[in-house]
Design an enzyme around this catalytic site. Structure first.
Site, PDB file in Angstrom:
ATOM      1  N   ASP A  56       0.876  -1.180   0.000  1.00 40.06           N
ATOM      2  CA  ASP A  56       0.000   0.000   0.000  1.00 40.06           C
ATOM      3  C   ASP A  56       0.903   1.216   0.000  1.00 40.06           C
ATOM      4  O   ASP A  56       1.557   1.520   1.001  1.00 40.06           O
ATOM      5  CB  ASP A  56      -0.900  -0.023   1.233  1.00 40.06           C
ATOM      6  CG  ASP A  56      -1.809   1.189   1.321  1.00 40.06           C
ATOM      7  OD1 ASP A  56      -1.716   2.083   0.450  1.00 40.06           O
ATOM      8  OD2 ASP A  56      -2.615   1.257   2.267  1.00 40.06           O
ATOM      9  N   LYS A 111      -0.631  16.047 -10.210  1.00 42.82           N
ATOM     10  CA  LYS A 111       0.581  15.846 -11.004  1.00 42.82           C
ATOM     11  C   LYS A 111       1.413  17.127 -11.090  1.00 42.82           C
ATOM     12  O   LYS A 111       2.643  17.072 -11.207  1.00 42.82           O
ATOM     13  CB  LYS A 111       0.217  15.334 -12.400  1.00 42.82           C
ATOM     14  CG  LYS A 111      -0.430  13.953 -12.371  1.00 42.82           C
ATOM     15  CD  LYS A 111       0.430  12.925 -11.637  1.00 42.82           C
ATOM     16  CE  LYS A 111      -0.144  11.532 -11.709  1.00 42.82           C
ATOM     17  NZ  LYS A 111       0.710  10.519 -11.026  1.00 42.82           N
ATOM     18  N   TYR A 119      -7.058  15.872 -10.749  1.00 35.43           N
ATOM     19  CA  TYR A 119      -5.996  14.917 -11.084  1.00 35.43           C
ATOM     20  C   TYR A 119      -4.761  15.671 -11.590  1.00 35.43           C
ATOM     21  O   TYR A 119      -3.640  15.426 -11.129  1.00 35.43           O
ATOM     22  CB  TYR A 119      -6.477  13.935 -12.146  1.00 35.43           C
ATOM     23  CG  TYR A 119      -5.348  13.141 -12.758  1.00 35.43           C
ATOM     24  CD1 TYR A 119      -4.798  12.048 -12.102  1.00 35.43           C
ATOM     25  CD2 TYR A 119      -4.804  13.503 -13.988  1.00 35.43           C
ATOM     26  CE1 TYR A 119      -3.747  11.330 -12.654  1.00 35.43           C
ATOM     27  CE2 TYR A 119      -3.755  12.795 -14.554  1.00 35.43           C
ATOM     28  CZ  TYR A 119      -3.226  11.717 -13.883  1.00 35.43           C
ATOM     29  OH  TYR A 119      -2.178  11.022 -14.428  1.00 35.43           O
ATOM     30  N   SER A 159       2.625  13.279 -15.237  1.00 39.10           N
ATOM     31  CA  SER A 159       1.735  13.287 -16.399  1.00 39.10           C
ATOM     32  C   SER A 159       1.884  14.615 -17.131  1.00 39.10           C
ATOM     33  O   SER A 159       2.243  15.632 -16.511  1.00 39.10           O
ATOM     34  CB  SER A 159       0.284  13.111 -15.935  1.00 39.10           C
ATOM     35  OG  SER A 159      -0.625  13.379 -16.988  1.00 39.10           O
TER      36      SER A 159
END
Length: 257
Positions: A66, A163, A159, A146
């Site tokens: 994890d 990044k 999101y 990303s």
């Protein structure tokens, strides 16, 4: 000899997608790899396939992992040292997103999850591994970011924000710990053929949709896991010994248009 011969790496999120490709490529280049993932069956499959295909490459070990848990990081470091005598490379690849939609529709649970997996996981890796690397005066962190961290698109704003955080701390950590012999870089892929593809696009994954998206890319295709793995090999290797603080787009020129 492979380009990573004798190196020892932890690759998170290595049971599928970019992480799987990186783990495979590292092992083929001679690295000993801890395949770290919360998905047990898929992680064990990756190890079995690497062992069958990569001989006489590096050794591979599955670790149920994890990425948000500090204990998991501590246990993985201990395992690397016990099994292989050291740790050289950390690939913070584990990541998640939500299905593309207006930002006001993102649930609190979805938001909390991307903050934990995409951000807190890197904090935990730094807290546990940096003291070890600093003591050795050597070590490499490679973060999977990303292109969304540079150019945030509608429907994936939060999101993209996670990044952007990854890109910023990659540069900051590189500056802070470079004097300790630690290099920190990130890879910034374009949307690729992974299990999260439909989450990013918000539409079914069809050949027609892939062709439509490819037309927006100067090199006329999406990224492939092998593209990301090739960049990871370079940045993790001694060939990049003077490269740190870089957020490298693997995007076929998409950010240029």
């Amino acid at each position: 000899m492979g380009r990573l011969e004798g190196k020892v790496a932890i690759v998170t999120g290595a049971a599928s997608g970019f992480g799987e490709a990186i783990a495979r490529a590292f092992a083929a280049e001679g690295a000993n790899v801890l395949v770290a993932d919360i998905a047990v069956d898929s992680g064990k499959r990756v190890v079995q396939e690497i062992e069958a295909e990569s001989s006489p490459g590096g050794a591979v070990v599955f670790v149920e992992f994890d990425c948000v848990s500090r204990k998991c990081w501590e246990d993985a470091l201990e395992l690397a040292r016990e099994r292989f005598g050291k740790l050289d490379i950390v690939v913070n690849n584990a990541g998640t997103t939500y299905r593309k939609k207006p930002s006001v529709e993102v649930t609190e649970d979805e938001f909390d999850k991307i903050i934990a997996v995409n951000i807190k996981s890197i904090y935990q890796s730094v807290a546990v591994i940096v003291p070890y690397f600093a003591d050795r005066k050597s070590g490499v962190f490679l973060n999977t970011s990303s292109v969304a961290g540079t150019r945030v698109r509608p429907g994936q704003v939060f999101y993209g924000g996670t990044k952007g955080f990854v890109n910023t701390i990659t540069q900051g950590l590189a500056a802070e710990y470079g004097p300790e012999g630690i290099r920190v870089n990130s890879i910034c892929p374009l949307r690729g053929a992974t299990g999260l593809l439909e989450m990013f696009s918000g539409v079914p994954d069809t050949p027609e949709e892939r062709a439509r998206f490819a037309l927006s890319v100067p090199l006329r295709r999406m990224s492939e896991p092998t593209d990301v793995a090739a960049a990871a090999i370079y940045l993790a290797s001694d060939e990049a010994s003077f490269v740190t603080g870089v957020n490298l787009p693997i995007d076929g020129g998409r950010l240029a248009v």
